[in-house]
Design an enzyme around this catalytic site. Structure first.
Site, PDB file in Angstrom:
ATOM      1  N   SER A 153       0.764  -1.202  -0.098  1.00  0.00           N
ATOM      2  CA  SER A 153       0.099   0.086   0.053  1.00  0.00           C
ATOM      3  C   SER A 153       0.700   1.274  -0.188  1.00  0.00           C
ATOM      4  O   SER A 153       1.967   1.136   0.434  1.00  0.00           O
ATOM      5  CB  SER A 153      -0.851   0.018   1.165  1.00  0.00           C
ATOM      6  OG  SER A 153      -1.521   1.204   1.526  1.00  0.00           O
ATOM      7  N   TYR A 166      -1.925  -0.823  10.468  1.00  0.00           N
ATOM      8  CA  TYR A 166      -2.131  -1.104   8.910  1.00  0.00           C
ATOM      9  C   TYR A 166      -0.429  -0.471   8.162  1.00  0.00           C
ATOM     10  O   TYR A 166      -0.021  -1.190   7.626  1.00  0.00           O
ATOM     11  CB  TYR A 166      -3.073  -0.207   8.254  1.00  0.00           C
ATOM     12  CG  TYR A 166      -3.405  -0.564   6.904  1.00  0.00           C
ATOM     13  CD1 TYR A 166      -3.982  -1.463   6.433  1.00  0.00           C
ATOM     14  CD2 TYR A 166      -3.182   0.510   5.947  1.00  0.00           C
ATOM     15  CE1 TYR A 166      -4.041  -1.942   5.000  1.00  0.00           C
ATOM     16  CE2 TYR A 166      -3.299   0.488   4.829  1.00  0.00           C
ATOM     17  CZ  TYR A 166      -3.596  -0.776   4.181  1.00  0.00           C
ATOM     18  OH  TYR A 166      -3.986  -1.153   2.793  1.00  0.00           O
TER      19      TYR A 166
END
Length: 309
Positions: A153, A166
């Site tokens: 990501s 995350y």
């Protein structure tokens, strides 16, 4: 970049995790259109069944297995299925992922175990289990070419506040992937790697809590910071203009070109450049909301009001 790399052709085999929705499903659809054999897995059985029916209806040869990529035995079972049905894969896409936000000290142990289990150990297991199979295939056949794609990501290159677990998981995937690329280059010219670093793309990841195992669900209600993170994530993800199908095409293009870094939003690299300048110059981290101060102010006000009860 090696001059040799995989060119995607009909009859090759692709393994895709998290294949029943989002990036995974679009990658599988694109693979079916290109005549690939597909080995797919997902933790959600009904969605996996629907994906299997759709892909089979497209004429693809598909092997599907429900599994949780955080479990080593499930990834091993997926590899066993792949070898039994189609032999060593040419493409492995470690895509399964979940999202969870909130202030970093408010993540519970179960939050960490869930996020790192899927986002990091899902990739760890995929690399550990499938890479030896691909290297063995390369050793037996000089014409074999393989490619591993790990889905990270932009959060693996940045550190947006209120998204601690995350961020940590995705930074680890970028590091793992860069190391994999370098390690492969030491031992072979036939197996390569890429890392996908998407920004905000409508995929359904903001709803990943729907598949969170009961034993890893936190007790009690979400904290204020976690609810704020959920709302911001939902808004950002659902408003994305680049689609999951667009992203799947970018991944296939990168495989065909032997390109390591894959970005959905290259314009976001300006923030990455600023972060790396912070690191190199030893300066304190730049305000991530410097370009959009109104968003940063909204978050500060919301969090401080929550802290005051």
């Amino acid at each position: 970049m090696s001059a040799q790399h995989l060119t995607i052709r009909p009859g090759q085999t692709a393994v895709i995790t998290g294949a029943a929705s989002g990036f995974g499903l679009e990658l599988a659809r694109l693979g079916a259109k290109q005549g690939l054999n597909l080995v797919i897995t997902d933790v959600q059985q009904d969605a996996l069944d629907a994906a299997l029916a759709e892909l089979t209806g497209m004429g693809a040869k598909v092997a599907a297995l429900r599994g949780d990529v955080s479990r080593a035995e499930d990834v091993q079972a997926l590899a066993d299925l792949c070898m039994e049905r189609f032999g060593a894969p040419h493409i492995v896409i470690n895509n399964a992922g979940v999202a969870h936000g909130g202030l970093i000290w408010e993540h519970t142990q179960r939050d960490w175990e869930w996020v790192l289990g899927v986002n990091l150990f899902g990739v760890v297991h995929g690399v550990r289990v499938f890479t030896p199979l691909m290297l063995a295939a390369a050793a037996k056949d000089a014409s074999y070419q393989g490619h591993i794609v790990n889905v990270a990501s932009m959060a693996g290159l940045l550190n947006s506040p209120n998204m601690g677990a995350y961020n940590v998981s995705k930074h680890a995937v970028v590091s793992l992937s860069e190391t994999l690329y370098q390690d492969l280059s030491l031992v072979t010219e036939q197996v390569h790697a890429s890392v996908l670093c998407p920004y905000f793309v409508p995929t359904g990841i903001h709803q990943s809590h729907r598949n969170r195992p009961k034993e890893l669900r936190s007790e009690g209600k979400p904290t204020a910071s976690q609810m704020i993170a959920q709302a911001m994530s939902t808004k950002a993800v659902t408003s994305g203009k680049v689609t999951a199908a667009d992203t799947a095409q970018l991944v296939f293009d990168a495989i065909n070109q032997g390109r390591f870094y894959v970005y959905t939003h290259p314009q976001a690299l300006g923030m990455v450049h600023t972060r790396l300048e912070d690191v190199v110059q030893g300066r304190n981290p730049t305000d991530p909301f410097a370009g959009k101060p109104e968003i940063g102010e909204q978050l500060r006000v919301a969090l401080r009001q929550a802290a005051q009860g």
